[in-house]
Design a protein around this motif. Sequence first.
Motif, short mmCIF file in Angstrom:
data_model
loop_
_atom_site.label_atom_id
_atom_site.label_comp_id
_atom_site.label_asym_id
_atom_site.label_seq_id
_atom_site.Cartn_x
_atom_site.Cartn_y
_atom_site.Cartn_z
N HIS A 37 0.80 -1.24 0.00
CA HIS A 37 0.00 0.00 0.00
C HIS A 37 0.83 1.29 0.00
O HIS A 37 0.28 2.36 0.20
N PHE A 38 2.15 1.18 -0.22
CA PHE A 38 2.96 2.40 -0.30
C PHE A 38 2.67 3.07 -1.64
O PHE A 38 2.62 2.42 -2.68
N LYS A 39 2.50 4.39 -1.60
CA LYS A 39 2.22 5.16 -2.81
C LYS A 39 3.47 5.94 -3.22
O LYS A 39 4.01 6.72 -2.43
N ALA A 40 3.92 5.71 -4.45
CA ALA A 40 5.09 6.41 -4.97
C ALA A 40 4.80 7.90 -5.05
O ALA A 40 3.74 8.31 -5.50
N ARG A 41 5.76 8.71 -4.60
CA ARG A 41 5.58 10.16 -4.57
C ARG A 41 6.64 10.83 -5.42
O ARG A 41 7.65 10.24 -5.76
N ASP A 42 6.40 12.10 -5.73
CA ASP A 42 7.36 12.88 -6.50
C ASP A 42 7.00 14.35 -6.35
O ASP A 42 5.92 14.69 -5.86
N ILE A 43 7.91 15.22 -6.76
CA ILE A 43 7.63 16.65 -6.82
C ILE A 43 7.91 17.13 -8.23
O ILE A 43 8.68 16.50 -8.96
N ASP A 44 7.31 18.23 -8.58
CA ASP A 44 7.54 18.84 -9.89
C ASP A 44 8.63 19.89 -9.71
O ASP A 44 8.42 20.91 -9.05
N PHE A 45 9.80 19.64 -10.30
CA PHE A 45 10.95 20.53 -10.13
C PHE A 45 10.61 21.96 -10.55
O PHE A 45 10.93 22.91 -9.84
N ASP A 46 9.98 22.12 -11.71
CA ASP A 46 9.67 23.46 -12.22
C ASP A 46 8.76 24.23 -11.27
O ASP A 46 8.98 25.41 -11.01
N VAL A 47 7.74 23.55 -10.76
CA VAL A 47 6.81 24.20 -9.83
C VAL A 47 7.53 24.59 -8.54
O VAL A 47 7.37 25.71 -8.03
N GLU A 48 8.35 23.68 -8.02
CA GLU A 48 9.07 23.97 -6.78
C GLU A 48 10.05 25.13 -6.96
O GLU A 48 10.20 25.97 -6.08
N MET A 49 10.71 25.20 -8.12
CA MET A 49 11.63 26.31 -8.39
C MET A 49 10.86 27.62 -8.50
O MET A 49 11.33 28.66 -8.01
N ARG A 50 9.71 27.59 -9.13
CA ARG A 50 8.90 28.81 -9.24
C ARG A 50 8.50 29.30 -7.84
O ARG A 50 8.48 30.49 -7.58
N LYS A 51 8.20 28.35 -6.95
CA LYS A 51 7.86 28.73 -5.57
C LYS A 51 9.07 29.34 -4.87
O LYS A 51 8.96 30.37 -4.20
#
Length: 129
Positions: A37-51
């Motif tokens: 039941h582990f759910k693979a996660r990720d972040i969006d590099f472009d969105v995080e850099m914009r933040k």
Amino acid sequence: MVDNIKQQLNVLSNALRVRNQKQEILASNIANAATPHFKARDIDFDVEMRKKEKIGDILVNHDKHFALLSGVRPNDVMFRQPLNPSLDGNTVEMAVEQMEFSENVVRYQTTLQFLTNKISGLMTAIKGE
């Protein structure tokens, strides 16, 4: 001139931080590949850099203001949609995670090389060589 150099170093520094955050998430995905039941996660590099760079749909004019990005909440970690989910509910796909991990390593190293070259160039200019 000094502000320009500071801005360039801040962008590279922020990029390294976001790449490191992404690497930790990808490593966690790989480590939990066999966890039911582990759910693979990720972040969006472009969105995080914009933040990090305070670039958003709304312009800010004060350090205490937040640049809002449409449809994205601060510190959003997204769940990856699996191509072939496992029967135990785990969504980690090792081939995808390994590819993402490798790509992120290369991009981290490239950013680090840009930063190293920038600092080396500044040191050369300071020494007058």
